[in-house]
Scaffold this active site. Structure first.
Site, PDB file in Angstrom:
ATOM      1  N   SER A 298      -0.794 -12.881  -8.946  1.00  0.00           N
ATOM      2  CA  SER A 298      -0.281 -12.197 -10.071  1.00  0.00           C
ATOM      3  C   SER A 298       1.158 -10.803  -9.812  1.00  0.00           C
ATOM      4  O   SER A 298       1.816 -10.627 -10.691  1.00  0.00           O
ATOM      5  CB  SER A 298      -0.143 -13.059 -11.741  1.00  0.00           C
TER       6      SER A 298
ATOM      7  N   ALA B 244       1.963   0.776  -8.611  1.00  0.00           N
ATOM      8  CA  ALA B 244       2.770   1.501  -7.402  1.00  0.00           C
ATOM      9  C   ALA B 244       3.267   2.923  -7.722  1.00  0.00           C
ATOM     10  O   ALA B 244       4.345   2.547  -8.772  1.00  0.00           O
ATOM     11  CB  ALA B 244       3.305   1.025  -6.285  1.00  0.00           C
ATOM     12  N   GLN B 245       3.281   4.294  -6.948  1.00  0.00           N
ATOM     13  CA  GLN B 245       3.984   4.781  -7.946  1.00  0.00           C
ATOM     14  C   GLN B 245       5.444   5.189  -6.578  1.00  0.00           C
ATOM     15  O   GLN B 245       6.598   4.909  -6.693  1.00  0.00           O
ATOM     16  CB  GLN B 245       3.757   6.154  -8.022  1.00  0.00           C
ATOM     17  N   GLY B 246       5.191   5.760  -5.176  1.00  0.00           N
ATOM     18  CA  GLY B 246       5.744   6.175  -4.521  1.00  0.00           C
ATOM     19  C   GLY B 246       7.194   5.469  -4.104  1.00  0.00           C
ATOM     20  O   GLY B 246       8.302   6.062  -3.907  1.00  0.00           O
TER      21      GLY B 246
ATOM     22  N   HIS C 156      -6.345   7.353   0.177  1.00  0.00           N
ATOM     23  CA  HIS C 156      -5.492   8.161  -0.483  1.00  0.00           C
ATOM     24  C   HIS C 156      -5.621  10.081  -0.194  1.00  0.00           C
ATOM     25  O   HIS C 156      -6.861  10.275  -1.126  1.00  0.00           O
ATOM     26  CB  HIS C 156      -4.955   7.640  -1.345  1.00  0.00           C
TER      27      HIS C 156
ATOM     28  N   ARG D 151      -2.408   2.237   7.588  1.00  0.00           N
ATOM     29  CA  ARG D 151      -1.235   1.941   6.614  1.00  0.00           C
ATOM     30  C   ARG D 151      -0.123   2.963   6.630  1.00  0.00           C
ATOM     31  O   ARG D 151      -0.321   3.703   6.238  1.00  0.00           O
ATOM     32  CB  ARG D 151      -1.065   1.546   4.984  1.00  0.00           C
TER      33      ARG D 151
ATOM     34  N   LEU E 217       4.457  -2.316  -0.306  1.00  0.00           N
ATOM     35  CA  LEU E 217       4.622  -3.483  -1.182  1.00  0.00           C
ATOM     36  C   LEU E 217       5.877  -4.014  -0.366  1.00  0.00           C
ATOM     37  O   LEU E 217       6.773  -5.294  -0.206  1.00  0.00           O
ATOM     38  CB  LEU E 217       5.264  -2.577  -2.177  1.00  0.00           C
TER      39      LEU E 217
HETATM   40  P1  FAD Z   1      -2.084  -6.957  -6.626  1.00  0.00           P
HETATM   41  O1  FAD Z   1      -0.312  -6.304  -7.188  1.00  0.00           O
HETATM   42  O2  FAD Z   1      -3.293  -5.971  -6.611  1.00  0.00           O
HETATM   43  O3  FAD Z   1      -2.089  -8.066  -7.373  1.00  0.00           O
HETATM   44  C1  FAD Z   1      -3.606  -8.700  -7.144  1.00  0.00           C
HETATM   45  C2  FAD Z   1      -3.190  -9.820  -8.295  1.00  0.00           C
HETATM   46  O4  FAD Z   1      -4.281 -10.943  -7.873  1.00  0.00           O
HETATM   47  C3  FAD Z   1      -3.181  -9.804  -9.319  1.00  0.00           C
HETATM   48  O5  FAD Z   1      -2.565 -10.750 -10.243  1.00  0.00           O
HETATM   49  C4  FAD Z   1      -5.060 -10.288  -9.863  1.00  0.00           C
HETATM   50  O6  FAD Z   1      -5.221 -10.349 -11.456  1.00  0.00           O
HETATM   51  C5  FAD Z   1      -5.403 -11.635  -9.207  1.00  0.00           C
HETATM   52  N1  FAD Z   1      -6.668 -11.535  -8.259  1.00  0.00           N
HETATM   53  C6  FAD Z   1      -7.210 -10.523  -8.095  1.00  0.00           C
HETATM   54  N2  FAD Z   1      -8.346 -11.513  -7.971  1.00  0.00           N
HETATM   55  C7  FAD Z   1      -8.334 -12.681  -8.705  1.00  0.00           C
HETATM   56  C8  FAD Z   1      -9.162 -14.423  -8.657  1.00  0.00           C
HETATM   57  N3  FAD Z   1     -10.289 -14.567  -8.309  1.00  0.00           N
HETATM   58  N4  FAD Z   1      -8.612 -14.853  -9.574  1.00  0.00           N
HETATM   59  C9  FAD Z   1      -8.216 -15.092 -10.398  1.00  0.00           C
HETATM   60  N5  FAD Z   1      -6.957 -13.989  -9.736  1.00  0.00           N
HETATM   61  C10 FAD Z   1      -7.309 -12.962  -8.700  1.00  0.00           C
HETATM   62  N6  FAD Z   1       2.374   0.655  -1.770  1.00  0.00           N
HETATM   63  C11 FAD Z   1       3.303   1.150  -1.901  1.00  0.00           C
HETATM   64  O7  FAD Z   1       4.284   0.203  -0.846  1.00  0.00           O
HETATM   65  N7  FAD Z   1       4.248   1.801  -2.030  1.00  0.00           N
HETATM   66  C12 FAD Z   1       3.448   2.372  -3.389  1.00  0.00           C
HETATM   67  O8  FAD Z   1       4.413   3.233  -3.708  1.00  0.00           O
HETATM   68  C13 FAD Z   1       2.453   2.343  -3.666  1.00  0.00           C
HETATM   69  N8  FAD Z   1       1.714   2.655  -4.681  1.00  0.00           N
HETATM   70  C14 FAD Z   1       0.245   2.965  -4.735  1.00  0.00           C
HETATM   71  C15 FAD Z   1      -0.254   3.309  -6.403  1.00  0.00           C
HETATM   72  C16 FAD Z   1      -1.389   2.856  -6.463  1.00  0.00           C
HETATM   73  C17 FAD Z   1      -2.249   3.619  -7.683  1.00  0.00           C
HETATM   74  C18 FAD Z   1      -2.053   2.210  -5.468  1.00  0.00           C
HETATM   75  C19 FAD Z   1      -3.709   1.274  -6.392  1.00  0.00           C
HETATM   76  C20 FAD Z   1      -1.598   1.087  -4.433  1.00  0.00           C
HETATM   77  C21 FAD Z   1      -0.636   1.170  -4.504  1.00  0.00           C
HETATM   78  N9  FAD Z   1       0.145   0.347  -3.188  1.00  0.00           N
HETATM   79  C22 FAD Z   1       2.036   0.995  -2.752  1.00  0.00           C
HETATM   80  C23 FAD Z   1      -0.330  -0.569  -2.342  1.00  0.00           C
HETATM   81  C24 FAD Z   1       0.495  -1.288  -2.871  1.00  0.00           C
HETATM   82  O9  FAD Z   1       1.153  -1.234  -4.847  1.00  0.00           O
HETATM   83  C25 FAD Z   1      -0.479  -3.025  -3.594  1.00  0.00           C
HETATM   84  O10 FAD Z   1      -1.346  -3.010  -2.163  1.00  0.00           O
HETATM   85  C26 FAD Z   1       0.385  -4.021  -3.433  1.00  0.00           C
HETATM   86  O11 FAD Z   1       1.191  -3.924  -5.122  1.00  0.00           O
HETATM   87  C27 FAD Z   1      -0.471  -5.503  -3.271  1.00  0.00           C
HETATM   88  O12 FAD Z   1      -0.508  -6.012  -4.334  1.00  0.00           O
HETATM   89  P2  FAD Z   1      -0.528  -7.400  -4.174  1.00  0.00           P
HETATM   90  O13 FAD Z   1       0.542  -8.786  -4.921  1.00  0.00           O
HETATM   91  O14 FAD Z   1      -1.237  -8.085  -2.778  1.00  0.00           O
HETATM   92  O15 FAD Z   1      -1.609  -7.777  -5.334  1.00  0.00           O
HETATM   93  C1  SIN Z   2       2.535   7.027  -3.454  1.00  0.00           C
HETATM   94  O1  SIN Z   2       2.868   6.891  -3.911  1.00  0.00           O
HETATM   95  O2  SIN Z   2       1.467   7.542  -2.435  1.00  0.00           O
HETATM   96  C2  SIN Z   2       1.741   5.435  -2.301  1.00  0.00           C
HETATM   97  C3  SIN Z   2       2.158   5.130  -1.539  1.00  0.00           C
HETATM   98  C4  SIN Z   2       1.701   4.465  -0.474  1.00  0.00           C
HETATM   99  O3  SIN Z   2       0.291   3.715  -0.907  1.00  0.00           O
HETATM  100  O4  SIN Z   2       2.024   3.502   0.307  1.00  0.00           O
END
Ligand code: FAD
Ligand code: SIN
Length: 534
Positions: free
Chosen positions: A13, A46-48, A240, A387, A393
């Protein structure tokens, strides 16, 4: 065993899962499940911001080129072009859903665009320094308001239901949904659908230090692999450069935008060159070089000088500018007695993003009929060997949408699920053995950090491979004999992912992007994906 049938099952989600759900819900009934809280994935942290070409002086070509340069040529150009060209429309959709992107600071600029490492232009839209939270809130609000979407938390997917689990074996590998452990009832549910989308995020928790939340255990990658999907470039783990160094708060990210807005990396006082910037010695792009370069430079300085951390300093900027651009970081660090308007921040590199994953095409299709994937769980060809900041995102929005559109277009061709075999719930729990799960979990994360980190050698990788093999034997025995628990499900997946990462890393006989090995320090002329086939 409770069995329910839906049109489409979405596992996850976060940004990818909810984007897919909102599009599908125009004419399909969708079940979205999350292993913990609905906002428990990386998206919320996610921050940036999100990268997109939105400025008249910028161009798709420049965004494509920056992505390819960061990815060290391992990216798939067609995928990069597809994602970059879809980015402005994705941002518009989010704005329509109510994501309050920061307004431009100059007259006529709709949004403020910040800068991050590896980008040749300002092209990152953001909501202060907490973009992910704003996105998660807006997507969840839209999903909750839609009667065609059912959201269920605390349901942890164990394994995909394929034709192997049908009462009659069809052998084509078709995926019909998922077996999931219900944390509330402690039973395993069978969730069936004509199509299933994996949006389970990354595998950061394979490493001891990671900016990713607790649930990032690579479940989707492991499930897809066990079901028969190829995975690719698993050795490409992004570290990072700037995670807060604090003995209690272990995974707080300091956004790259701090460097984008002028922050400097410096050696701490008390060592030769203390108080001075070091990035100019490593790369002409200085603090704004791509992440692999900056993380390796920090790792080098930490090891060379025996440091615990380096400093990230933005205190030379006016205090109001710092507070206005980074309100979340300012407040969080002030709680820890660090005033970033007056003093530097101690930082270390930490695992941040899983570039490799389940192989998909431009429609989000995996190798198995009925199974799609989007977001960090995938290897779409966008990121290559590293990446580019804020492209992640974006990938979630573009591929969540693409998978949903493909399912809707081909709905009538998708067969309905057949009767499936129930999950065997006869096994018992042995509480003494549960301690072993905890120990093994810690051991994997420790040796992945020590042996499969920023700088690798063949010897260290072989050591890790040996440990993985020993633990795999133990966990397989345990899994075969005891009732599943959330910890055991995650441990089994962590181990599977660790095995894939080590295998891929040993396979790559060169240094490229995030994979840097002292035994093969040069980059080969031809860029080739590390594709593993089950
Ligand atoms: P997620 O948002 O991680 O969601 C995964 C989902 O899967 C969750 O709902 C979880 O409960 C569910 N799930 C997992 N395993 C199971 C299971 N076995 N059964 C049921 N549900 C499950 N990217 C950017 O582009 N810009 C940014 O600024 C940025 N900042 C970041 C900062 C931080 C601290 C981090 C950690 C990452 C950042 N990233 C950023 C990377 C980005 O946030 C992620 O790559 C992206 O949000 C992943 O989204 P997603 O929908 O693929 O998975
Ligand atoms: C960050 O805000 O530095 C994270 C950005 C990203 O992971 O793309």
């Amino acid at each position: 065993m409770p069995t329910t049938t839906h049109d489409v099952i979405i596992i996850g989600s976060g940004a990818a899962g909810l984007t897919a759900a909102i599009n599908l819900a125009q004419d399909r009934k969708v079940l979205v499940l999350a292993k913990g809280a609905l906002d428990g994935g990386s998206t919320n942290w996610a921050q940036g911001g999100i990268a997109a070409v939105l400025d008249a002086g910028d161009s798709f070509e420049a965004h494509v080129e920056d992505t390819m340069v960061a990815g060290a040529g391992l990216n798939d150009r067609a995928t990069v072009e597809f994602v970059v060209s879809e980015a402005p429309a994705a941002i518009e959709r989010l704005a329509k859903l109510g994501v309050p992107f920061n307004a431009g600071e100059d007259f006529g600029d709709r949004w403020h665009l910040t800068r991050e490492g590896g980008h040749s232009h300002r092209r990152i839209v953001h909501v202060d320094d907490a973009t992910g939270h704003a996105v998660q809130v807006a997507l969840l609000k839209a999903a909750r308001a839609n009667p065609n979407i059912t959201l269920i938390d605390d349901l942890i997917a164990i394994d995909l239901i394929t034709s192997r689990h049908g009462e009659r074996y069809s052998g084509d590998g078709h995926v019909w949904g998922v077996y999931a452990f219900n944390k509330k009832t402690k039973h395993v549910d069978a969730l069936l659908g004509k199509a299933t989308i994996l949006c389970t995020g990354g595998a950061g928790r394979t490493y001891l230090f990671s900016t990713a939340p607790r649930g990032a255990t690579g479940d989707g990658i492991a499930m897809a692999w066990r079901a028969g999907c190829r995975v690719s470039n698993m050795e490409m783990n992004q570290f990072h450069p700037t995670c807060l160094y604090n003995l209690e708060v272990k995974n707080f990210l300091i956004t790259e935008a701090v460097r984008g807005e002028g922050g400097h990396l410096k050696l701490p006082p008390g060592v030769p060159g203390g108080g001075e910037r070091f990035m100019p010695r490593f790369d002409p792009r200085e603090e704004l070089a791509p992440r692999d370069v900056v993380a390796r430079a920090i790792d080098h300085e930490i090891k060379r000088l025996g440091l615990d951390y380096v400093h990230l300093d933005i205190s030379h900027k006016p205090p109001e500018f710092v507070r206005q651009h980074f309100p979340t970081i300012y407040a969080r660090l002030l709680d820890l007695d660090i005033d970033i308007t007056k003093e530097p921040i101690p930082v270390v590199p930490a695992q941040h993003y899983t570039c490799g994953g389940v192989v998909i095409d431009l429609d989000g299709r995996t190798d198995l009929p009925g199974l799609y994937a989007a977001g960090e769980v995938t290897e779409s060809g966008l990121h290559g060997a590293n990446r580019l900041a804020s492209n992640s995102l974006l990938e979630c929005f573009v591929f969540g949408e693409a998978a949903a559109k493909h399912i809707r277009r081909h709905w009538d061709e998708l067969p309905a699920p057949p009767p499936i075999r129930p999950w065997d719930e006869s096994r018992v729990t042995n509480s003494d053995e549960e301690v072993i799960v905890q120990h093994n979990w810690k051991e994997i994360r420790r040796f992945m950090w020590d042996y499969v980190g920023i700088v690798r050698t063949t010897k260290r990788l072989e050591r890790a491979q040996h440990r993985v093999a020993l633990l795999a034997q133990e966990v397989d025995d345990y899994y075969g004999n005891f009732r599943v628990t959330p910890d055991l499900i995650e441990l089994r997946n962590l181990l599977e992912v660790a095995r894939l990462v080590v295998r891929s890393a040993l396979h790559r006989k060169e240094s490229r992007g995030l994979h840097y090995t002292l035994d093969y320090p040069d980059m080969l002329e031809k860029a080739v994906d590390t594709v593993l086939t089950p």
